[in-house]
Scaffold this active site. Structure first.
Site, PDB file in Angstrom:
ATOM      1  N   ASN A   7       0.879  -1.164   0.000  1.00  0.00           N
ATOM      2  CA  ASN A   7       0.000   0.000   0.000  1.00  0.00           C
ATOM      3  C   ASN A   7       0.919   1.216   0.000  1.00  0.00           C
ATOM      4  OD1 ASN A   7      -1.628   2.177   0.565  1.00  0.00           O
ATOM      5  ND2 ASN A   7      -2.804   1.156   2.152  1.00  0.00           N
ATOM      6  N   SER A   9       0.463   4.206   0.361  1.00  0.00           N
ATOM      7  CA  SER A   9       0.116   5.221   1.354  1.00  0.00           C
ATOM      8  C   SER A   9       0.660   4.892   2.737  1.00  0.00           C
ATOM      9  CB  SER A   9      -1.405   5.379   1.448  1.00  0.00           C
ATOM     10  OG  SER A   9      -1.932   5.761   0.208  1.00  0.00           O
ATOM     11  N   CYS A  10       1.124   3.679   2.932  1.00  0.00           N
ATOM     12  CA  CYS A  10       1.576   3.207   4.236  1.00  0.00           C
ATOM     13  C   CYS A  10       3.089   3.362   4.365  1.00  0.00           C
ATOM     14  CB  CYS A  10       1.178   1.734   4.416  1.00  0.00           C
ATOM     15  SG  CYS A  10       1.870   0.958   5.874  1.00  0.00           S
ATOM     16  N   SER A  11       3.536   4.056   5.401  1.00  0.00           N
ATOM     17  CA  SER A  11       4.972   4.277   5.579  1.00  0.00           C
ATOM     18  C   SER A  11       5.728   2.967   5.803  1.00  0.00           C
ATOM     19  CB  SER A  11       5.231   5.243   6.737  1.00  0.00           C
ATOM     20  OG  SER A  11       4.798   4.694   7.965  1.00  0.00           O
TER      21      SER A  11
END
Length: 113
Positions: A7, A9-11
Protein backbone atom coordinates in the site's frame (compact mmCIF):
# COMPACT_ATOMS: atom_id res chain seq x y z
CA UNK A 1 11.68 -13.44 -6.61
CA UNK A 2 9.75 -11.68 -3.87
CA UNK A 3 6.16 -10.50 -3.97
CA UNK A 4 5.11 -7.56 -1.80
CA UNK A 5 1.47 -6.84 -1.08
CA UNK A 6 1.94 -3.10 -0.94
CA UNK A 7 0.00 0.00 0.00
CA UNK A 8 1.94 3.05 -1.22
CA UNK A 9 0.12 5.22 1.35
CA UNK A 10 1.58 3.21 4.24
CA UNK A 11 4.97 4.28 5.58
CA UNK A 12 5.83 0.75 6.78
CA UNK A 13 4.99 -0.63 3.36
CA UNK A 14 7.16 1.99 1.65
CA UNK A 15 10.04 1.33 4.07
CA UNK A 16 9.82 -2.43 3.47
CA UNK A 17 9.85 -1.95 -0.31
CA UNK A 18 12.83 0.39 0.00
CA UNK A 19 14.82 -2.26 1.93
CA UNK A 20 14.01 -4.85 -0.74
CA UNK A 21 15.09 -2.52 -3.54
CA UNK A 22 18.27 -1.46 -1.71
CA UNK A 23 19.23 -5.13 -1.43
CA UNK A 24 18.82 -5.50 -5.19
CA UNK A 25 16.19 -8.23 -4.90
CA UNK A 26 13.72 -8.78 -7.71
CA UNK A 27 10.24 -7.93 -6.50
CA UNK A 28 6.74 -8.05 -7.88
CA UNK A 29 4.63 -5.26 -6.40
CA UNK A 30 0.96 -6.03 -5.83
CA UNK A 31 -1.03 -2.94 -4.87
CA UNK A 32 -3.56 -5.05 -3.03
CA UNK A 33 -6.18 -2.31 -2.65
CA UNK A 34 -6.44 -2.24 -6.47
CA UNK A 35 -5.49 -5.86 -7.24
CA UNK A 36 -7.51 -7.49 -4.47
CA UNK A 37 -6.21 -10.93 -3.50
CA UNK A 38 -8.64 -13.78 -4.05
CA UNK A 39 -9.87 -16.05 -1.28
CA UNK A 40 -7.44 -18.68 -2.54
CA UNK A 41 -4.51 -16.26 -2.53
CA UNK A 42 -5.34 -15.03 0.97
CA UNK A 43 -5.64 -18.60 2.22
CA UNK A 44 -2.22 -19.39 0.77
CA UNK A 45 -0.68 -16.23 2.28
CA UNK A 46 -2.04 -17.05 5.73
CA UNK A 47 -0.62 -20.57 5.47
CA UNK A 48 2.79 -19.20 4.49
CA UNK A 49 2.68 -16.72 7.37
CA UNK A 50 1.78 -19.60 9.72
CA UNK A 51 -0.88 -17.54 11.46
CA UNK A 52 -4.65 -17.60 11.89
CA UNK A 53 -6.53 -15.42 9.39
CA UNK A 54 -7.78 -13.14 12.16
CA UNK A 55 -4.14 -12.26 12.95
CA UNK A 56 -3.85 -10.68 9.49
CA UNK A 57 -6.76 -8.32 10.16
CA UNK A 58 -6.10 -4.64 10.86
CA UNK A 59 -8.28 -4.03 13.88
CA UNK A 60 -7.79 -0.26 13.86
CA UNK A 61 -9.59 0.18 10.53
CA UNK A 62 -12.99 1.84 10.54
CA UNK A 63 -14.53 -1.04 8.59
CA UNK A 64 -13.38 -3.45 11.31
CA UNK A 65 -14.81 -1.31 14.10
CA UNK A 66 -18.12 -0.83 12.29
CA UNK A 67 -18.70 -4.38 11.04
CA UNK A 68 -16.51 -6.90 12.82
CA UNK A 69 -15.50 -5.70 16.30
CA UNK A 70 -16.66 -8.12 18.96
CA UNK A 71 -17.74 -10.75 16.44
CA UNK A 72 -16.44 -14.31 16.36
CA UNK A 73 -15.78 -15.43 12.80
CA UNK A 74 -14.43 -18.69 11.43
CA UNK A 75 -11.13 -18.73 9.56
CA UNK A 76 -12.94 -18.86 6.23
CA UNK A 77 -15.18 -15.94 7.24
CA UNK A 78 -12.13 -13.81 8.10
CA UNK A 79 -10.57 -14.67 4.73
CA UNK A 80 -13.81 -13.71 2.99
CA UNK A 81 -13.96 -10.45 4.96
CA UNK A 82 -10.43 -9.52 3.84
CA UNK A 83 -11.23 -10.40 0.23
CA UNK A 84 -14.34 -8.21 0.43
CA UNK A 85 -12.69 -5.36 2.38
CA UNK A 86 -8.97 -5.36 1.47
CA UNK A 87 -8.32 -2.43 3.83
CA UNK A 88 -8.59 -5.03 6.58
CA UNK A 89 -5.42 -6.78 5.36
CA UNK A 90 -2.32 -6.06 7.45
CA UNK A 91 0.51 -4.61 5.42
CA UNK A 92 2.98 -5.06 3.96
CA UNK A 93 3.12 -8.78 3.31
CA UNK A 94 6.22 -10.12 1.59
CA UNK A 95 6.21 -13.61 0.08
CA UNK A 96 9.16 -15.65 -1.11
CA UNK A 97 8.41 -19.21 -2.18
CA UNK A 98 6.77 -21.01 0.74
CA UNK A 99 7.67 -18.30 3.24
CA UNK A 100 6.06 -14.99 4.09
CA UNK A 101 6.41 -12.19 6.61
CA UNK A 102 4.46 -9.14 7.64
CA UNK A 103 6.84 -6.20 7.33
CA UNK A 104 6.30 -4.81 10.81
CA UNK A 105 8.87 -3.68 11.53
CA UNK A 106 10.12 -3.29 7.96
CA UNK A 107 13.50 -4.82 8.86
CA UNK A 108 11.79 -8.22 9.19
CA UNK A 109 12.00 -8.48 5.39
CA UNK A 110 15.74 -9.07 5.71
CA UNK A 111 14.89 -12.57 6.98
CA UNK A 112 13.57 -13.38 3.48
CA UNK A 113 16.48 -11.83 1.62
Amino acid sequence: MLTIYHNPSCSKSRETLKIIEEQGAQVEIVKYLNEIPTIEELTEIVQKLKIKPEELVRKGETIFKEQFKGKVLSDSQWIEAMATYPKLIERPIVVKGNQAIIGRPPQKVIDLL
